[in-house]
Design an enzyme around this catalytic site. Structure first.
Site, PDB file in Angstrom:
ATOM      1  CD  GLU A 290      -2.793  -1.602   0.845  1.00 46.90           C
ATOM      2  OE1 GLU A 290      -3.212  -0.740   0.054  1.00 46.90           O
ATOM      3  OE2 GLU A 290      -3.338  -2.696   1.025  1.00 46.90           O
ATOM      4  CB  CYS A 324      -1.519   7.358   1.645  1.00 46.01           C
ATOM      5  SG  CYS A 324      -2.880   6.626   2.550  1.00 46.01           S
TER       6      CYS A 324
HETATM    7  P1  NDP Z   1       8.459   4.931   4.666  1.00 45.55           P
HETATM    8  O1  NDP Z   1       8.388   4.222   3.372  1.00 45.55           O
HETATM    9  O2  NDP Z   1       9.580   5.848   4.910  1.00 45.55           O
HETATM   10  O3  NDP Z   1       8.481   3.865   5.882  1.00 45.55           O
HETATM   11  C1  NDP Z   1       7.475   2.897   6.034  1.00 45.55           C
HETATM   12  C2  NDP Z   1       8.005   1.750   6.882  1.00 45.55           C
HETATM   13  O4  NDP Z   1       9.033   1.063   6.171  1.00 45.55           O
HETATM   14  C3  NDP Z   1       8.632   2.189   8.197  1.00 45.55           C
HETATM   15  O5  NDP Z   1       8.294   1.249   9.199  1.00 45.55           O
HETATM   16  C4  NDP Z   1      10.113   2.139   7.871  1.00 45.55           C
HETATM   17  O6  NDP Z   1      10.927   2.026   9.015  1.00 45.55           O
HETATM   18  C5  NDP Z   1      10.155   0.898   7.005  1.00 45.55           C
HETATM   19  N1  NDP Z   1      11.347   0.744   6.163  1.00 45.55           N
HETATM   20  C6  NDP Z   1      12.158   1.705   5.661  1.00 45.55           C
HETATM   21  N2  NDP Z   1      13.142   1.135   4.917  1.00 45.55           N
HETATM   22  C7  NDP Z   1      12.948  -0.200   4.964  1.00 45.55           C
HETATM   23  C8  NDP Z   1      13.638  -1.323   4.406  1.00 45.55           C
HETATM   24  N3  NDP Z   1      14.718  -1.186   3.639  1.00 45.55           N
HETATM   25  N4  NDP Z   1      13.165  -2.549   4.658  1.00 45.55           N
HETATM   26  C9  NDP Z   1      12.059  -2.730   5.410  1.00 45.55           C
HETATM   27  N5  NDP Z   1      11.380  -1.715   5.982  1.00 45.55           N
HETATM   28  C10 NDP Z   1      11.808  -0.460   5.752  1.00 45.55           C
HETATM   29  O7  NDP Z   1       7.043   5.675   4.826  1.00 45.55           O
HETATM   30  P2  NDP Z   1       6.579   6.727   5.918  1.00 45.55           P
HETATM   31  O8  NDP Z   1       6.576   6.118   7.275  1.00 45.55           O
HETATM   32  O9  NDP Z   1       7.281   8.018   5.717  1.00 45.55           O
HETATM   33  O10 NDP Z   1       5.030   6.887   5.494  1.00 45.55           O
HETATM   34  C11 NDP Z   1       4.613   7.746   4.491  1.00 45.55           C
HETATM   35  C12 NDP Z   1       4.331   7.004   3.195  1.00 45.55           C
HETATM   36  O11 NDP Z   1       3.369   5.981   3.407  1.00 45.55           O
HETATM   37  C13 NDP Z   1       3.720   7.926   2.148  1.00 45.55           C
HETATM   38  O12 NDP Z   1       4.308   7.671   0.904  1.00 45.55           O
HETATM   39  C14 NDP Z   1       2.255   7.522   2.148  1.00 45.55           C
HETATM   40  O13 NDP Z   1       1.578   7.815   0.954  1.00 45.55           O
HETATM   41  C15 NDP Z   1       2.360   6.050   2.413  1.00 45.55           C
HETATM   42  N6  NDP Z   1       1.102   5.525   2.920  1.00 45.55           N
HETATM   43  C16 NDP Z   1       0.316   4.735   2.111  1.00 45.55           C
HETATM   44  C17 NDP Z   1      -0.937   4.310   2.518  1.00 45.55           C
HETATM   45  C18 NDP Z   1      -1.796   3.449   1.655  1.00 45.55           C
HETATM   46  O14 NDP Z   1      -2.759   2.865   2.160  1.00 45.55           O
HETATM   47  N7  NDP Z   1      -1.530   3.320   0.369  1.00 45.55           N
HETATM   48  C19 NDP Z   1      -1.461   4.691   3.832  1.00 45.55           C
HETATM   49  C20 NDP Z   1      -0.542   5.510   4.612  1.00 45.55           C
HETATM   50  C21 NDP Z   1       0.685   5.893   4.163  1.00 45.55           C
HETATM   51  P3  NDP Z   1      11.629   3.332   9.669  1.00 45.55           P
HETATM   52  O15 NDP Z   1      10.516   4.207  10.130  1.00 45.55           O
HETATM   53  O16 NDP Z   1      12.422   2.760  10.755  1.00 45.55           O
HETATM   54  O17 NDP Z   1      12.439   3.952   8.578  1.00 45.55           O
END
Ligand code: NDP
Length: 527
Positions: A290, A324
């Site tokens: 997502e 999002c």
């Molecule tokens: P990120 O992509 O930065 O992080 C999401 C998660 O992924 C965090 O738990 C992060 O950990 C983890 N992560 C980062 N790098 C890795 C890796 N290499 N391997 C595994 N896990 C990893 O997103 P944000 O938290 O900034 O959220 C915002 C984004 O989420 C926006 O793009 C938004 O549109 C999207 N979103 C989509 C939704 C949907 O339903 N389509 C709903 C809500 C949000 P850490 O925090 O430790 O870096």
């Protein structure tokens, strides 16, 4: 959540809640503020697990406030959590589904009981307003219940099929959906309850065991969800809660062959990396992604300006544009363009900005320093290429001095500018004038994303809009939010194109089966 006077809290009803909600939130907030600064463990195989290295969880409205510390989990913690989930899988998957859903429903009831405490935590760690925070928790409990009700409505997904015409034999054929095994849930910062708890509970209902890793900015809310699972009586090891950086702990989880399926919610870039890395396994495993959005709103010349402006303002600036589903592109037909832009600017200028836990505040801080910098970079780009109609600066004086506050910004940009296609994820929306609905639709669909959309105009135009728009979740003439505010069981929420992978919407009819694979049995006996 339903109160004594039958008020049902959703993102659409949250604008005018009963007084009781505010009173109870204030009590929970006061209690929370008196108990900040504690160290919170991971939960692996039912055990509280600590590490020497910690993550600091701070209040983005006042970064001097340390909410608590959380463990900086390592690759070894990832392996331990996966091993625990693996060990717990045979018993959990063979627990009758009726017993599984009874436990998940109990966890939902516990979350209802803790909604004010959890809402206060969520508001402080994300920087979300109190009603949005309570909404996130209420939504999560409803997703739990919705998943349970889908399992029930489908009688556990066990179905007798037709019989093949074997001469001299009798055959019975059965189709059954069964869990995959160990399911990984990686969630983003912005909806730390529903996007951690929702997939986790759905995976559990289906019979999978889970490892849940929240965003490093928002580990606390998920910890409470894990406690609700534990306190509901879900056995040790069936769910595991780990915290730590995505780049190390998260990556170790993704690279492990012990993961049988994953739900990742987050940014496009990280999601696509996960998709590729997870694809290096020995076989293809289910990957529910997502991802981001760049959600358009089309406003026809026949639209009600007040409804449109209100819906757009709420969706562009609710949670500081960090949804999002945020409304980030507005295409308005020429005859109403000036009136719409003027009213949108007026509504935006009237927004109360400040500590998001305060009752009157609509707009809190962005989540962290990186988003704060992004905002400033985008504003500089917009000023160079277009026109800021309102906003366009950070707020750093007085009550804003220790937080990541940004003025909500409405801007005009040429349609060729890159920011019309880039998810900014800060309180900035762009507006542009179009000369026909066809032109608006062409622009609306000309992006890689396809998450949500909104339309304002006549009912016939709305039918046309729904037919043409390339997005998973769509609304017309909604003042509560042009592109935001879906609710499980009412508005299934999902993504097309670059916004996601499964083609099935969360909180909808077809979501739960994503967490199971089908098996068929043919039994043949001599007649
Ligand atoms: P990120 O992509 O930065 O992080 C999401 C998660 O992924 C965090 O738990 C992060 O950990 C983890 N992560 C980062 N790098 C890795 C890796 N290499 N391997 C595994 N896990 C990893 O997103 P944000 O938290 O900034 O959220 C915002 C984004 O989420 C926006 O793009 C938004 O549109 C999207 N979103 C989509 C939704 C949907 O339903 N389509 C709903 C809500 C949000 P850490 O925090 O430790 O870096």
């Amino acid at each position: 959540m339903t109160t004594e006077n039958s008020f049902k809290l959703t993102y659409a009803t949250m604008f005018n809640p009963p007084e009781e909600l505010h009173k109870r939130f204030d009590q929970a907030l006061a209690h929370l503020k008196a108990n900040l600064g504690q160290d919170h463990a991971m939960i692996i195989d039912g055990k509280e697990t600590y590490n020497q290295d910690k993550l600091e969880n701070r209040f983005p409205a006042d970064t001097d406030v340390l909410l608590g510390t959380f463990q900086k989990g390592t690759a070894a913690d990832a392996q331990a959590a996966l091993a625990a989930a693996r060990k717990a899988f045979p018993a959990w998957s063979h627990t009758p589904w009726q017993e599984r859903i009874a436990l998940v429903r109990k966890a939902a009831a516990l979350m209802d009981e803790r909604i004010f405490e959890m809402g206060a935590v969520l508001a402080m760690e994300v920087g979300k307003t109190r009603m949005e925070a309570l909404g996130d928790v209420a939504e999560t409990a409803d997703i739990f219940r919705y998943s349970c009700s889908r399992m029930e409505a489908n009688n556990g997904f066990i179905n007798e099929m037709g019989a093949d015409p074997l001469v001299g034999y009798v055959s019975t054929n059965t189709s059954v959906l069964r869990p995959y095994g160990v399911w990984l849930v990686i969630s983003p910062f912005n909806f730390p309850a529903s996007l951690s708890g929702g997939p986790a509970a759905t995976a559990l209902v289906a019979g999978n065991t889970i490892v849940m890793k929240p965003a490093s900015d928002t580990p606390w809310t998920s910890r409470i969800i894990a406690e609700c699972f534990r306190d509901a009586g879900i056995p040790a090891g069936v769910f595991n809660y780990v915290t730590g950086p995505g780049s190390t702990l998260g990556q170790a989880l993704i690279e492990s062959p012990e993961v049988d399926g994953v739900t990742f919610t987050g940014s496009y870039d990280v999601g696509m990396k996960i998709f590729r890395d997870f694809g290096l396994g020995r076989w293809v495993r289910p990957t529910i992604l997502e991802l981001g959005g760049k959600n358009p709103v089309i406003v026809s010349r026949h639209a009600d300006i007040e409804t449109a402006a209100m819906g757009i303002m709420r969706s562009a600036f609710g949670l500081q544009g960090q949804k999002c589903s945020a409304a980030s592109r507005i295409y308005a037909e020429a005859p109403i363009y000036d009136a719409l832009a003027a009213r949108l600017v007026e509504l935006t200028q009237n927004l109360k900005i400040g500590d998001p836990t305060e009752r009157a505040v609509f707009l809190g801080p962005v989540v962290n320093k990186s988003s704060y910098k992004d905002y400033q970079t985008f504003v500089a780009e917009i000023k160079a290429a277009g026109k800021v109609l309102t906003g366009g600066q950070i707020l750093s004086e007085g009550e804003y001095a220790r937080g990541y506050f940004c003025a909500p910004t409405v801007a005009e940009l040429p349609f060729t500018h890159r920011l019309w296609k880039h998810e900014m994820f800060v309180p900035i929306t762009t507006i542009g004038k179009v000369h026909s609905l066809d032109e608006a639709m062409k622009l609306a669909n000309d992006v890689d994303y396809g998450l949500t959309s909104g339309f304002y105009g006549t009912d016939d135009e709305a039918d046309w809009f729904f037919d043409k728009i390339e997005a998973g979740t769509n609304y017309s003439n909604r003042s509560q939010g042009a592109t935001t505010g879906a609710w499980p069981g009412f508005q299934p929420f999902g993504d097309w194109k670059g916004s996601g992978s499964s083609g099935k919407n969360g909180g909808g009819l077809y979501y739960l089966p994503l967490y199971m694979h089908e098996q068929s049995y043919t039994r043949v006996r001599k007649a």
